[in-house]
Design an enzyme around this catalytic site. Structure first.
Site, PDB file in Angstrom:
ATOM      1  N   LEU A  53       0.863  -1.181   0.000  1.00 20.79           N
ATOM      2  CA  LEU A  53       0.000   0.000   0.000  1.00 20.79           C
ATOM      3  C   LEU A  53       0.895   1.224   0.000  1.00 20.79           C
ATOM      4  O   LEU A  53       2.008   1.203   0.546  1.00 20.79           O
ATOM      5  CB  LEU A  53      -0.888   0.040   1.250  1.00 20.79           C
ATOM      6  CG  LEU A  53      -1.941  -1.050   1.438  1.00 20.79           C
ATOM      7  CD1 LEU A  53      -2.686  -0.824   2.752  1.00 20.79           C
ATOM      8  CD2 LEU A  53      -2.916  -1.097   0.278  1.00 20.79           C
ATOM      9  N   ASP A  54       0.406   2.324  -0.576  1.00 23.67           N
ATOM     10  CA  ASP A  54       1.130   3.585  -0.470  1.00 23.67           C
ATOM     11  C   ASP A  54       1.342   3.925   1.001  1.00 23.67           C
ATOM     12  O   ASP A  54       0.519   3.585   1.857  1.00 23.67           O
ATOM     13  CB  ASP A  54       0.325   4.727  -1.101  1.00 23.67           C
ATOM     14  CG  ASP A  54       0.194   4.603  -2.611  1.00 23.67           C
ATOM     15  OD1 ASP A  54       0.932   3.790  -3.200  1.00 23.67           O
ATOM     16  OD2 ASP A  54      -0.639   5.322  -3.178  1.00 23.67           O
ATOM     17  N   MET A  55       2.403   4.646   1.278  1.00 28.71           N
ATOM     18  CA  MET A  55       2.697   5.075   2.646  1.00 28.71           C
ATOM     19  C   MET A  55       1.506   5.814   3.264  1.00 28.71           C
ATOM     20  O   MET A  55       1.174   5.625   4.438  1.00 28.71           O
ATOM     21  CB  MET A  55       3.932   5.974   2.644  1.00 28.71           C
ATOM     22  CG  MET A  55       4.347   6.486   4.000  1.00 28.71           C
ATOM     23  SD  MET A  55       5.863   7.469   3.853  1.00 28.71           S
ATOM     24  CE  MET A  55       6.087   7.993   5.549  1.00 28.71           C
ATOM     25  N   THR A  57      -1.648   5.515   2.593  1.00 26.35           N
ATOM     26  CA  THR A  57      -2.872   4.713   2.646  1.00 26.35           C
ATOM     27  C   THR A  57      -2.830   3.784   3.846  1.00 26.35           C
ATOM     28  O   THR A  57      -1.791   3.196   4.148  1.00 26.35           O
ATOM     29  CB  THR A  57      -3.020   3.884   1.357  1.00 26.35           C
ATOM     30  OG1 THR A  57      -2.982   4.753   0.227  1.00 26.35           O
ATOM     31  CG2 THR A  57      -4.325   3.107   1.346  1.00 26.35           C
ATOM     32  N   ARG A 157      -5.671   6.986  -6.700  1.00 20.72           N
ATOM     33  CA  ARG A 157      -5.490   8.430  -6.562  1.00 20.72           C
ATOM     34  C   ARG A 157      -5.533   9.131  -7.920  1.00 20.72           C
ATOM     35  O   ARG A 157      -6.198  10.164  -8.091  1.00 20.72           O
ATOM     36  CB  ARG A 157      -4.160   8.698  -5.853  1.00 20.72           C
ATOM     37  CG  ARG A 157      -4.131   8.100  -4.472  1.00 20.72           C
ATOM     38  CD  ARG A 157      -2.727   7.942  -3.905  1.00 20.72           C
ATOM     39  NE  ARG A 157      -2.226   9.193  -3.344  1.00 20.72           N
ATOM     40  CZ  ARG A 157      -1.136   9.272  -2.597  1.00 20.72           C
ATOM     41  NH1 ARG A 157      -0.430   8.184  -2.315  1.00 20.72           N
ATOM     42  NH2 ARG A 157      -0.738  10.443  -2.121  1.00 20.72           N
TER      43      ARG A 157
END
Length: 212
Positions: A53-55, A57, A157
């Protein structure tokens, strides 16, 4: 450091709930070594990364506990056999409908502005389904369910930005107003469903929304 409390733990896999602001894997530099995978490996030395996951998120992250399980789970993700459900709060009021809408827009790296991504006709095919969970007219916002059918970097996003409804709190893609309207990126990996590679049983995990 506080021990991780797994959502699920068995001899083959782990399901963890990542907080927003924590990397999934180490980044470049000494200040970016603390991450979910490092914390997991301190508790479960056999833990292996399967997806990220993105940082910014939060939410559910699946990890394998052997090289074989890592391959099997990686194949399941590649074959779209793992269902991922997200929730997000985005700018603007979207039309509410019981039907899912589809964003079908290829993505590619925005090389001059790395690590950003962009819509690019020559990019990799990328698809996201979305549906309104509730309208938030007092905030001029919509609470959405999201289902990525592909797993591109920053896909949710960029796709939501591309239809004019950026995720609130998005420091990478949002305007100053969008960044100021939330203390964090309002994107959460809320559900994860798959068949267990070891015995075939159906698994479904949920993580409560950490923002309103």
């Amino acid at each position: 450091m506080t021990e991780l409390q797994p959502i699920h733990e068995d001899p083959h896999l782990l399901v963890l709930d990542k907080p927003a602001g924590l990397l999934c894997v180490p980044g470049r530099g000494e200040d970016k070594q603390d991450c979910l995978s490092a914390r997991a490996q301190r508790q479960w030395p056999d833990a292996r990364v399967v997806h990220r996951l993105d940082m910014a998120t939060s939410g559910l992250v699946l990890m394998a506990r052997s090289a074989q399980m890592q391959r099997l789970l990686g194949d399941a993700f590649a074959d779209r056999q793992v269902h991922k459900g997200y929730e997000a709060i985005v700018d603007g009021l979207l039309p509410a409908s019981p039907e899912w809408s589809l964003i079908d827009a290829p993505l590619a790296a925005d090389w001059p502005r790395r690590p950003l991504q962009k819509i690019d006709p020559s990019g990799k095919p990328s698809q996201t389904r979305w549906r309104v969970k509730r309208l938030l007219p007092e905030r001029q916002a919509s609470h959405l369910w999201l289902e990525p059918l592909t797993g591109r970097s920053h896909q949710l996003r960029v796709h939501l930005l591309s239809i004019g409804h950026p995720i609130l709190g998005d420091a990478l893609y949002g305007s100053e107003d969008i960044r100021q309207r939330a203390p964090r990126l309002l994107l959460h990996a809320a559900t994860l469903a798959l068949h267990h590679p070891a015995d075939g049983r159906a698994l479904r995990f949920e993580s409560p929304l950490p923002f309103a």
